[in-house]
Design an enzyme around this catalytic site. Structure first.
Site, PDB file in Angstrom:
ATOM      1  CG  ASP A 253      -1.887   1.163   1.269  1.00 43.96           C
ATOM      2  OD1 ASP A 253      -2.601   1.361   0.257  1.00 43.96           O
ATOM      3  OD2 ASP A 253      -1.939   1.879   2.281  1.00 43.96           O
ATOM      4  CD  GLU A 258       3.084   6.721  -1.418  1.00 40.58           C
ATOM      5  OE1 GLU A 258       2.353   7.687  -1.111  1.00 40.58           O
ATOM      6  OE2 GLU A 258       3.187   5.699  -0.710  1.00 40.58           O
ATOM      7  CG  HIS A 281      -0.047   5.919   1.263  1.00 43.60           C
ATOM      8  ND1 HIS A 281       1.187   6.512   1.334  1.00 43.60           N
ATOM      9  CD2 HIS A 281      -0.437   5.702   2.560  1.00 43.60           C
ATOM     10  CE1 HIS A 281       1.531   6.660   2.620  1.00 43.60           C
ATOM     11  NE2 HIS A 281       0.558   6.169   3.373  1.00 43.60           N
TER      12      HIS A 281
END
Length: 342
Positions: A253, A258, A281
């Site tokens: 996750d 990101e 996430h």
């Protein structure tokens, strides 16, 4: 009072801070260092989630900042030492999204143990694969939890309620809940667990601590989950363990890099692997958790400005005593109001 909230912080937080008469600017995405340095002058309260990095350079450019709210559990995205030396107090939400993360972990363990992702993909391709091969109950299987904090302990209790046997490893001395077994070493946990899940923080010392050697120690056919911080896992080593068949599956996750916002391209070595669950996430991304976090951190910021209350702050300023800063009156826009810096 000027407030800058980044990364789509819940509207409950916006409403709470606006109710104090503060001017709130809410930004949908994260900001990189240069962008934040440009935006931070004149801002008194800053709110971030996990992607925006509040560095020493950002804090040096923050000429009016009195407090930062991390609308999440982790604070490794904030240079706490620099914040303290600059007289900026930092708050987070250590409990608000714990249940949401735990429920996602439980769901992913069941999905991988029952091979639901593979069955789902085949059904969408029009393939009817009614078979029990490789599908198991989680009852009786051993869950190994690395990091026995707020999330790890709650996961431990729920997993036992579902019939799993639980082991945990933590560098701190933690009390085992219910029938959980404390492992003396990480190696002991890895060698005995059917499922290994990470719940450690993102401090620099944890970067890359779980790599090829740790994956090799895991039992053949074991499952792996990382719902804490992307930097703690060697992604290439994880891919190798999955492609070779040593691990039966993984759920991830969090990632070391990101995208800034929704819709941006996600790049990872783990894309395309059929036995991997990838989520953006979202461990704490439920309406319930985000509302609780918004209320909790916004209240901490508002109470700090009004009363100097630093209860549960993670980084009080280093300077001893009470430091005052004159700010525009939030209610009438004129006349001084005093904000406590520590």
């Amino acid at each position: 009072m000027r407030v800058l909230l980044l990364e789509s912080i819940h509207h409950d937080a916006v409403a709470r801070l606006e109710s104090e008469g503060y001017h709130v600017e809410s930004v949908r995405t994260a900001l990189d260092e240069a962008e934040l340095i440009e935006r931070i002058p004149g801002v008194h309260l800053l709110g971030v989630r996990s992607k925006t990095q509040v560095t020493a350079r950002v804090l040096k450019a923050a000429d009016s900042l009195v407090a930062i709210g991390a609308f999440c559990i982790g604070t490794d995205q904030i240079d706490l030492g620099a914040a303290a030396s600059e007289g900026v107090t930092v708050f987070n939400a250590p409990y608000s999204n714990t249940r949401s993360v735990v429920e996602l972990a439980i769901a992913e363990i069941i999905m991988m143990t029952r091979r639901l992702t593979e069955k789902n993909a085949l059904m969408h391709q029009g393939v009817w694969d009614k078979s029990a091969v490789g599908a198991h109950e989680i009852r009786g299987r051993r869950l190994g939890i690395v990091g026995y904090g707020n999330i790890g302990t709650q996961l431990s209790v729920l997993a036992e309620n579902l019939g799993m046997r639980v082991s945990f490893y933590d560098t701190d001395d933690k009390l085992a809940l219910s029938n959980a077994h404390r492992c003396a070493t990480l190696e002991e946990l890895l060698e005995s667990s059917d499922v290994v899940t990470l719940h450690v923080d993102g401090r620099p010392g944890n970067a890359g601590f779980f790599g090829a050697e740790q994956f090799k120690r895991m039992r053949p056919g074991a499952l792996f989950l990382n719902l804490c911080r992307g930097i703690v896992v060697d992604r290439l080593a994880l891919r190798d363990a999955l492609v070779s068949g040593h691990l039966a599956g993984a759920a991830v996750d969090v990632f070391s890099a990101e995208p800034k916002g929704c819709g941006d391209e996600f790049i990872s070595e783990l894309r395309g692997l059929p036995n991997v669950i990838l989520t953006p996430h979202i461990g704490g991304s439920t309406e319930e958790a985000q509302s609780d976090i918004g209320d909790f951190v916004a209240n901490k910021l508002a109470n700090f400005v009004k009363d100097g209350d630093t209860t549960l702050s993670v980084s009080p300023p280093e300077q001893p005593g009470i430091f005052m800063k004159v700010l525009p009156c939030p209610k009438r826009g004129a006349g001084p109001v005093t904000a406590l810096r520590s």
